[in-house]
Design an enzyme around this catalytic site. Structure first.
Site, PDB file in Angstrom:
ATOM      1  N   ARG A 148       0.825  -1.217   0.000  1.00  0.00           N
ATOM      2  CA  ARG A 148       0.000   0.000   0.000  1.00  0.00           C
ATOM      3  C   ARG A 148       0.856   1.263   0.000  1.00  0.00           C
ATOM      4  O   ARG A 148       0.412   2.327  -0.427  1.00  0.00           O
ATOM      5  CB  ARG A 148      -0.863   0.046   1.282  1.00  0.00           C
ATOM      6  N   ARG A 178       9.105   6.341  -3.961  1.00  0.00           N
ATOM      7  CA  ARG A 178       9.271   7.237  -5.118  1.00  0.00           C
ATOM      8  C   ARG A 178      10.706   7.730  -5.234  1.00  0.00           C
ATOM      9  O   ARG A 178      11.306   8.111  -4.237  1.00  0.00           O
ATOM     10  CB  ARG A 178       8.328   8.438  -5.008  1.00  0.00           C
ATOM     11  N   ARG A 218      -7.246  -6.025  14.869  1.00  0.00           N
ATOM     12  CA  ARG A 218      -6.454  -5.130  15.670  1.00  0.00           C
ATOM     13  C   ARG A 218      -7.326  -3.954  16.047  1.00  0.00           C
ATOM     14  O   ARG A 218      -8.188  -3.533  15.269  1.00  0.00           O
ATOM     15  CB  ARG A 218      -5.264  -4.589  14.854  1.00  0.00           C
ATOM     16  N   ARG A 258       1.866   6.815  16.221  1.00  0.00           N
ATOM     17  CA  ARG A 258       1.870   8.142  15.591  1.00  0.00           C
ATOM     18  C   ARG A 258       1.128   9.158  16.448  1.00  0.00           C
ATOM     19  O   ARG A 258       0.376   8.775  17.352  1.00  0.00           O
ATOM     20  CB  ARG A 258       1.289   8.090  14.176  1.00  0.00           C
ATOM     21  N   GLU A 281      -1.599   7.562  19.168  1.00  0.00           N
ATOM     22  CA  GLU A 281      -2.273   6.336  18.720  1.00  0.00           C
ATOM     23  C   GLU A 281      -1.451   5.113  19.101  1.00  0.00           C
ATOM     24  O   GLU A 281      -0.251   5.060  18.829  1.00  0.00           O
ATOM     25  CB  GLU A 281      -2.460   6.406  17.198  1.00  0.00           C
ATOM     26  N   TYR A 333     -10.178  -4.850   4.915  1.00  0.00           N
ATOM     27  CA  TYR A 333      -9.881  -3.426   5.058  1.00  0.00           C
ATOM     28  C   TYR A 333     -10.384  -2.694   3.819  1.00  0.00           C
ATOM     29  O   TYR A 333     -10.029  -3.036   2.696  1.00  0.00           O
ATOM     30  CB  TYR A 333      -8.371  -3.156   5.240  1.00  0.00           C
ATOM     31  N   ASP A 387     -10.896   1.252   2.282  1.00  0.00           N
ATOM     32  CA  ASP A 387     -10.876   2.700   2.390  1.00  0.00           C
ATOM     33  C   ASP A 387     -12.294   3.195   2.119  1.00  0.00           C
ATOM     34  O   ASP A 387     -13.118   2.477   1.532  1.00  0.00           O
ATOM     35  CB  ASP A 387      -9.913   3.285   1.339  1.00  0.00           C
TER      36      ASP A 387
HETATM   37  P1  FAD Z   1     -18.130   1.299   9.625  1.00  0.00           P
HETATM   38  O1  FAD Z   1     -17.778   2.712   9.419  1.00  0.00           O
HETATM   39  O2  FAD Z   1     -17.368   0.541  10.625  1.00  0.00           O
HETATM   40  O3  FAD Z   1     -19.677   1.219  10.020  1.00  0.00           O
HETATM   41  C1  FAD Z   1     -20.296   0.061  10.509  1.00  0.00           C
HETATM   42  C2  FAD Z   1     -21.348   0.480  11.513  1.00  0.00           C
HETATM   43  O4  FAD Z   1     -22.151  -0.659  11.865  1.00  0.00           O
HETATM   44  C3  FAD Z   1     -20.749   1.011  12.807  1.00  0.00           C
HETATM   45  O5  FAD Z   1     -21.231   2.314  13.058  1.00  0.00           O
HETATM   46  C4  FAD Z   1     -21.245   0.014  13.854  1.00  0.00           C
HETATM   47  O6  FAD Z   1     -21.519   0.614  15.108  1.00  0.00           O
HETATM   48  C5  FAD Z   1     -22.522  -0.523  13.221  1.00  0.00           C
HETATM   49  N1  FAD Z   1     -22.931  -1.835  13.729  1.00  0.00           N
HETATM   50  C6  FAD Z   1     -22.187  -2.951  13.841  1.00  0.00           C
HETATM   51  N2  FAD Z   1     -22.914  -3.958  14.376  1.00  0.00           N
HETATM   52  C7  FAD Z   1     -24.157  -3.472  14.588  1.00  0.00           C
HETATM   53  C8  FAD Z   1     -25.343  -4.032  15.127  1.00  0.00           C
HETATM   54  N3  FAD Z   1     -25.397  -5.303  15.567  1.00  0.00           N
HETATM   55  N4  FAD Z   1     -26.457  -3.251  15.209  1.00  0.00           N
HETATM   56  C9  FAD Z   1     -26.396  -1.957  14.793  1.00  0.00           C
HETATM   57  N5  FAD Z   1     -25.299  -1.368  14.285  1.00  0.00           N
HETATM   58  C10 FAD Z   1     -24.185  -2.115  14.172  1.00  0.00           C
HETATM   59  N6  FAD Z   1     -10.531   5.179   4.908  1.00  0.00           N
HETATM   60  C11 FAD Z   1     -10.064   6.126   4.065  1.00  0.00           C
HETATM   61  O7  FAD Z   1     -10.528   6.203   2.932  1.00  0.00           O
HETATM   62  N7  FAD Z   1      -9.096   7.010   4.462  1.00  0.00           N
HETATM   63  C12 FAD Z   1      -8.555   7.002   5.702  1.00  0.00           C
HETATM   64  O8  FAD Z   1      -7.698   7.819   6.031  1.00  0.00           O
HETATM   65  C13 FAD Z   1      -9.022   6.008   6.615  1.00  0.00           C
HETATM   66  N8  FAD Z   1      -8.514   5.944   7.854  1.00  0.00           N
HETATM   67  C14 FAD Z   1      -8.946   4.965   8.683  1.00  0.00           C
HETATM   68  C15 FAD Z   1      -8.404   4.894   9.957  1.00  0.00           C
HETATM   69  C16 FAD Z   1      -8.819   3.896  10.815  1.00  0.00           C
HETATM   70  C17 FAD Z   1      -8.211   3.837  12.191  1.00  0.00           C
HETATM   71  C18 FAD Z   1      -9.786   2.941  10.401  1.00  0.00           C
HETATM   72  C19 FAD Z   1     -10.218   1.830  11.305  1.00  0.00           C
HETATM   73  C20 FAD Z   1     -10.340   3.020   9.149  1.00  0.00           C
HETATM   74  C21 FAD Z   1      -9.940   4.027   8.277  1.00  0.00           C
HETATM   75  N9  FAD Z   1     -10.494   4.141   7.022  1.00  0.00           N
HETATM   76  C22 FAD Z   1     -10.040   5.103   6.162  1.00  0.00           C
HETATM   77  C23 FAD Z   1     -11.555   3.209   6.568  1.00  0.00           C
HETATM   78  C24 FAD Z   1     -12.965   3.751   6.820  1.00  0.00           C
HETATM   79  O9  FAD Z   1     -13.174   3.938   8.206  1.00  0.00           O
HETATM   80  C25 FAD Z   1     -13.941   2.728   6.234  1.00  0.00           C
HETATM   81  O10 FAD Z   1     -13.799   2.692   4.850  1.00  0.00           O
HETATM   82  C26 FAD Z   1     -15.388   3.029   6.508  1.00  0.00           C
HETATM   83  O11 FAD Z   1     -15.582   3.180   7.882  1.00  0.00           O
HETATM   84  C27 FAD Z   1     -16.211   1.869   5.988  1.00  0.00           C
HETATM   85  O12 FAD Z   1     -17.504   2.034   6.347  1.00  0.00           O
HETATM   86  P2  FAD Z   1     -18.429   0.819   6.768  1.00  0.00           P
HETATM   87  O13 FAD Z   1     -19.806   1.345   6.662  1.00  0.00           O
HETATM   88  O14 FAD Z   1     -18.085  -0.415   6.017  1.00  0.00           O
HETATM   89  O15 FAD Z   1     -18.032   0.486   8.290  1.00  0.00           O
HETATM   90  N1  UDP Z   2       4.387   1.570   7.589  1.00  0.00           N
HETATM   91  C1  UDP Z   2       5.614   1.652   8.215  1.00  0.00           C
HETATM   92  N2  UDP Z   2       6.102   2.888   8.561  1.00  0.00           N
HETATM   93  C2  UDP Z   2       5.398   4.022   8.343  1.00  0.00           C
HETATM   94  C3  UDP Z   2       4.150   3.932   7.709  1.00  0.00           C
HETATM   95  C4  UDP Z   2       3.669   2.691   7.349  1.00  0.00           C
HETATM   96  O1  UDP Z   2       6.239   0.641   8.469  1.00  0.00           O
HETATM   97  O2  UDP Z   2       5.890   5.115   8.701  1.00  0.00           O
HETATM   98  C5  UDP Z   2       3.904   0.221   7.198  1.00  0.00           C
HETATM   99  C6  UDP Z   2       3.083  -0.455   8.303  1.00  0.00           C
HETATM  100  O3  UDP Z   2       3.334  -1.839   8.238  1.00  0.00           O
HETATM  101  C7  UDP Z   2       1.662  -0.149   7.898  1.00  0.00           C
HETATM  102  C8  UDP Z   2       1.760  -0.230   6.375  1.00  0.00           C
HETATM  103  O4  UDP Z   2       3.041   0.328   6.075  1.00  0.00           O
HETATM  104  O5  UDP Z   2       0.762  -1.093   8.423  1.00  0.00           O
HETATM  105  C9  UDP Z   2       0.675   0.497   5.615  1.00  0.00           C
HETATM  106  O6  UDP Z   2       0.702   1.869   5.974  1.00  0.00           O
HETATM  107  P1  UDP Z   2      -0.611   2.739   6.028  1.00  0.00           P
HETATM  108  O7  UDP Z   2      -0.260   4.131   6.384  1.00  0.00           O
HETATM  109  O8  UDP Z   2      -1.393   2.492   4.793  1.00  0.00           O
HETATM  110  O9  UDP Z   2      -1.323   2.050   7.262  1.00  0.00           O
HETATM  111  P2  UDP Z   2      -2.575   2.530   8.099  1.00  0.00           P
HETATM  112  O10 UDP Z   2      -2.392   3.963   8.434  1.00  0.00           O
HETATM  113  O11 UDP Z   2      -3.761   2.289   7.237  1.00  0.00           O
HETATM  114  O12 UDP Z   2      -2.459   1.653   9.282  1.00  0.00           O
END
Ligand code: FAD
Ligand code: UDP
Length: 418
Positions: A215, A219, A293, A324, A347, A395, A397
């Site tokens: 991912r 560059r 996780r 981070r 975090e 996973y 986005d």
């Molecule tokens: P979710 O957003 O998880 O929604 C699922 C919902 O279902 C939740 O609100 C939950 O409470 C509800 N639910 C579950 N079980 C039940 C139940 N039994 N009854 C009622 N409700 C329920 N994507 C990006 O594009 N850019 C980013 O920078 C990015 N950063 C991220 C950072 C983190 C730490 C994480 C974890 C994800 C990140 N993502 C990012 C991904 C992004 O969060 C997801 O793409 C998005 O949340 C997907 O939406 P979803 O609807 O599938 O799931």
């Molecule tokens: N990663 C790393 N060092 C960094 C940033 C990322 O080793 O400074 C590795 C790490 O294994 C991470 C993966 O690259 O899980 C993907 O990075 P990304 O930023 O996409 O992870 P996320 O923020 O979604 O956890």
């Protein structure tokens, strides 16, 4: 679209620690956003479980294309899933409650779709990383390499140096460590990837799949953007305003604080359920518990203008226990904030227990065996559709979740018409 005063109201509610649920916005947003009690669920043709991007996108498409009433059940006290954010009333800073969310996509259809519900700023994500008390540019680019070597290599010279350093990998890499060394060589791997990855995954990088590291771009120029996508930006009025707009339709009823499993027995055979919760929970963990996780966020308000000068600083060394630090005000430099205040979040990453928020699927071999069994069970469920990151154990986005939801909605719409 949501009005400014409604947005302000939403922000105030969020910041006071009260639930920022859709109901509280209803006066400003009009009848359309009224969250009625669930009532008789038989009145809904479709029941969406979960109000994240996946669930809300399916709901929006169903009501706008089929004009059918849709019930969205959400067990948290707010809509939006993990993309939800809150404005802090003291500082005016938007906090990404479940981790920093950066929107980016190269998918034209998704870009056109999301722009119906929000505008975007021109924010471009750039990350720095701290290794041995020095700050570098991340993802690895020509600047990182030159800083690391204290040289001024040209792109070709840098390429040759990395090639030499990666020569130890001769076979097709089968794990994250070998893949990373094959891409950037051992010195850069040890400085920027090894420690961070070990902290993030609590697993030896030799035991992790190579896809995780694929991912991250590498560059040989000075392009230091974190993402390669055509479109990138942050929702101008914040994530929650965007999510509220998505749900803002008279025929969508979003009910928060309700767990689907408390109502499941009321679902009729002719109703369609779009389930975006964890797939193993749906089947009562009959095939085992899938590995996730989780993240712990420690958030503080500081009485200084600027803590780190950028939105996200990674910490590459293993002896620092967090991965981070996020400083949210840098996501929106165009906004006005209370002077001499900032909010930062440390975090930390760890394995999730069943009671923790599942954030990243671990996807070990045994997880994949379990997942295959769950997917077989899911295929046999009549009128239940599993989607989103929890429903697919994948996973995704935001743009991927939205694209996948648009696909499922189209399928459901075609089914209803035939
Ligand atoms: P979710 O957003 O998880 O929604 C699922 C919902 O279902 C939740 O609100 C939950 O409470 C509800 N639910 C579950 N079980 C039940 C139940 N039994 N009854 C009622 N409700 C329920 N994507 C990006 O594009 N850019 C980013 O920078 C990015 N950063 C991220 C950072 C983190 C730490 C994480 C974890 C994800 C990140 N993502 C990012 C991904 C992004 O969060 C997801 O793409 C998005 O949340 C997907 O939406 P979803 O609807 O599938 O799931
Ligand atoms: N990663 C790393 N060092 C960094 C940033 C990322 O080793 O400074 C590795 C790490 O294994 C991470 C993966 O690259 O899980 C993907 O990075 P990304 O930023 O996409 O992870 P996320 O923020 O979604 O956890």
């Amino acid at each position: 679209m949501i009005s400014q005063s409604a947005l302000q109201q939403l922000n105030e509610h969020s910041c006071n620690g009260k639930s920022a649920i859709v109901t509280e916005l209803s006066a400003e947003l009009g009848e359309s956003m009224h969250s009625h009690p669930v009532g008789d669920i038989a009145q809904y043709s479709h029941i969406v479980v979960g109000s994240g991007f996946f669930g809300l996108t399916v709901a929006e498409q169903l009501v706008s294309k089929l004009n059918t009433p849709v019930l969205v059940l959400e067990k948290r006290n707010h809509i939006g899933g993990n993309a939800y954010s809150e404005f802090d009333s003291e500082t005016g800073i938007e906090i990404h409650t479940y981790g920093s969310h950066l929107f980016h996509t190269s998918n034209e259809k998704v870009w056109e779709y999301v722009n119906r519900f929000t505008t975007f700023t021109n924010y471009v994500h750039r990350v720095k990383t701290k290794s041995k008390n020095q700050i570098f540019s991340m993802p690895i680019n020509l600047h990182t390499i030159n800083q690391y070597l204290d040289k001024s290599l040209s792109p070709d010279e840098a390429r040759d140096w990395v090639k030499e350093c990666s020569a130890e990998i001769t076979a097709q890499p089968g794990n994250l460590e070998d893949k990373a060394i094959s891409l950037i060589g051992r010195p850069l791997y040890e400085a920027f990837i090894q420690g961070y990855t070990q902290k993030q995954w609590q697993t030896d990088p030799k035991q992790l799949p190579e896809a995780i590291i694929s991912r991250l771009p590498v560059r040989y120029n000075y392009d230091d953007r974190y993402f390669n996508d055509t479109y990138e930006g942050l929702p101008t009025n914040g994530y929650t305003a965007w999510l509220v707009n998505l749900a803002n339709h008279p025929k969508i009823n979003v009910v928060t604080n309700v767990d689907f499993f408390d109502l499941k027995h009321q679902v009729q055979e002719n109703q369609k359920v779009i389930y975006t919760g964890p797939i193993d929970r749906y089947f009562n963990y009959s095939e085992g518990v899938l590995g996730w996780r989780t993240l712990d966020f420690k958030t503080q308000t500081l009485d200084i203008e600027d803590f780190q000068g950028t939105s996200v600083m990674n910490y590459a060394d293993l002896d620092i226990d967090f991965t981070r630090i996020h400083e949210y005000k840098h996501f929106h430099p165009e906004r006005t904030y209370t002077p001499n205040k900032t909010i930062i979040t440390h975090e930390y990453s760890r394995f999730a227990s069943r009671d923790d928020e599942p954030y990243y699927p671990i996807n070990t071999d045994s997880d994949r065996v379990m997942l295959t069994k769950y997917r077989e069970l899911a295929d046999k469920e009549e009128n239940v559709y599993f989607g989103g990151r929890l429903g697919r154990y994948q996973y995704l986005d935001m743009h991927m979740a939205i694209s996948s939801a648009l696909g499922l909605a189209e399928e459901l719409i075609n089914d209803s018409k035939s």
